[in-house]
Design an enzyme around this catalytic site. Sequence first.
Site, short mmCIF file in Angstrom:
data_model
loop_
_atom_site.label_atom_id
_atom_site.label_comp_id
_atom_site.label_asym_id
_atom_site.label_seq_id
_atom_site.Cartn_x
_atom_site.Cartn_y
_atom_site.Cartn_z
N ALA A 160 4.57 -10.85 -9.57
CA ALA A 160 4.22 -12.21 -9.16
C ALA A 160 3.02 -12.81 -9.91
O ALA A 160 3.13 -13.93 -10.45
CB ALA A 160 4.00 -12.23 -7.65
N ASP A 179 5.26 -10.66 -3.41
CA ASP A 179 5.68 -11.82 -4.21
C ASP A 179 5.43 -13.12 -3.47
O ASP A 179 5.38 -14.19 -4.09
CB ASP A 179 7.16 -11.70 -4.58
CG ASP A 179 7.34 -10.57 -5.57
OD1 ASP A 179 7.41 -9.40 -5.13
OD2 ASP A 179 7.34 -10.86 -6.77
O1 MRU Z 1 11.22 -8.23 -9.68
P1 MRU Z 1 9.79 -7.94 -10.05
O2 MRU Z 1 9.61 -6.74 -10.90
O3 MRU Z 1 9.08 -9.15 -10.58
O4 MRU Z 1 9.14 -7.61 -8.64
C1 MRU Z 1 7.78 -7.27 -8.57
C2 MRU Z 1 7.33 -6.89 -7.22
O5 MRU Z 1 8.06 -6.88 -6.27
C3 MRU Z 1 5.87 -6.60 -7.10
O6 MRU Z 1 5.65 -5.63 -6.10
C4 MRU Z 1 5.19 -7.90 -6.68
O7 MRU Z 1 5.46 -8.91 -7.63
C5 MRU Z 1 3.76 -7.75 -6.56
S1 MRU Z 1 3.05 -7.65 -8.13
C6 MRU Z 1 1.42 -7.54 -8.11
#
Ligand code: MRU
Length: 365
Positions: free
Chosen positions: A55, A243
């Site tokens: 995110a 996210d």
């Molecule tokens: O699909 P992604 O790899 O973008 O998902 C990322 C996550 O779910 C992370 O845990 C979330 O973005 C937190 S990142 C600091």
Amino acid sequence: MRINGQAFRTIWQVDAGGDVAVIDQTLLPFAFEVRTLRRVEDAATAIRDMVVRGAPLIGVTTAYGVALALREHPGDDSLAAAIETLVATRPTAVNLRWAAERMRRTVAVLPPGERAARAYAEAAAIAEEDVASCAAIGRHGLGLLRQLAHGKDGERINVLTHCNAGWLACVDWGTALAPVYAAHAAGLPVHVYVDETRPRSQGAFLTAFELGAHGVPCTVITDNAGGYLMQQGEVDVCIVGSDRTTAAGDVANKIGTYLKALAARDNGVPFYAAVPFSTIDWTLDDGVHEVPIEERSAREVTHVRGRAPDGKLEEVEVVAPGTRVRNPGFDVTPARLVTGIITERGVAAASRAGLAALYSGHERH
Ligand code: MRU
């Protein structure tokens, strides 16, 4: 953070006001390549195809995407089109919309001739703020890990995490992993159980890679192993990223996070989400029903990607041909299952009152 002894961030400007570079996360951990983003479409494709992901990094890439658009065409139409293109890439991470709106607010009031330079400066400011927020999350989370260490008499502290919420998901340090890096730096014996995180394997590919590169002991487990390890007393704390976290403290994160929170509650294991300001969606109260959940391609489920014996990255089919599949990318862990939210301002109760107490007056920015 370091890769092979060299300090890296996940995103940087190649030249001031010029192209933007990112680490291609689709190739990690087997190859390390840098990709150059020259136009807003490059930024949008990098987000959509998960060259960059996580995110906070999605938010910063969005901000640079707006800057790339404005250096080409600084007019109102270009600004609106850039934001529309970027916001359409991935729906769940609210940092994307947050960064896009902040860029719009900052540049829309300026004459076109001044917009590009201001946009680059604002994108750089968002990146620096992310680094500072993650470092502060690390300090606050370290306090929690120190408390856990007291009860363990020098034994290792076992943290379980899901997906990748480390420095690769941010600009530096990470959210969920920032307390781990802080604990490691402080000499606490910390060890991380890393959920592999199918279907994209961000845990096995990215979290294990970055922890290993930094010298933090970790063990990759299948996504279904966490509950068993918690029953056996092998997990002291779960820390995940987010996210989108609602104003009421519901935590949207990578699919499977909710199941870990359920297992944690059943076994009396504390469950924390590490969340910077940019990930809080103050407009939402009911995460389970209101957070838009990204449905990703069936191919991520029907195929598994990895390195073949000849060293090439390949995909192999793992589901009977013709089988129907579903692939929701995220789920929501209700606030009642969240022990606390580790923010850059301190650890909040997972509730509207808890978050509002830390961010009073700042909710609109
Ligand atoms: O699909 P992604 O790899 O973008 O998902 C990322 C996550 O779910 C992370 O845990 C979330 O973005 C937190 S990142 C600091």
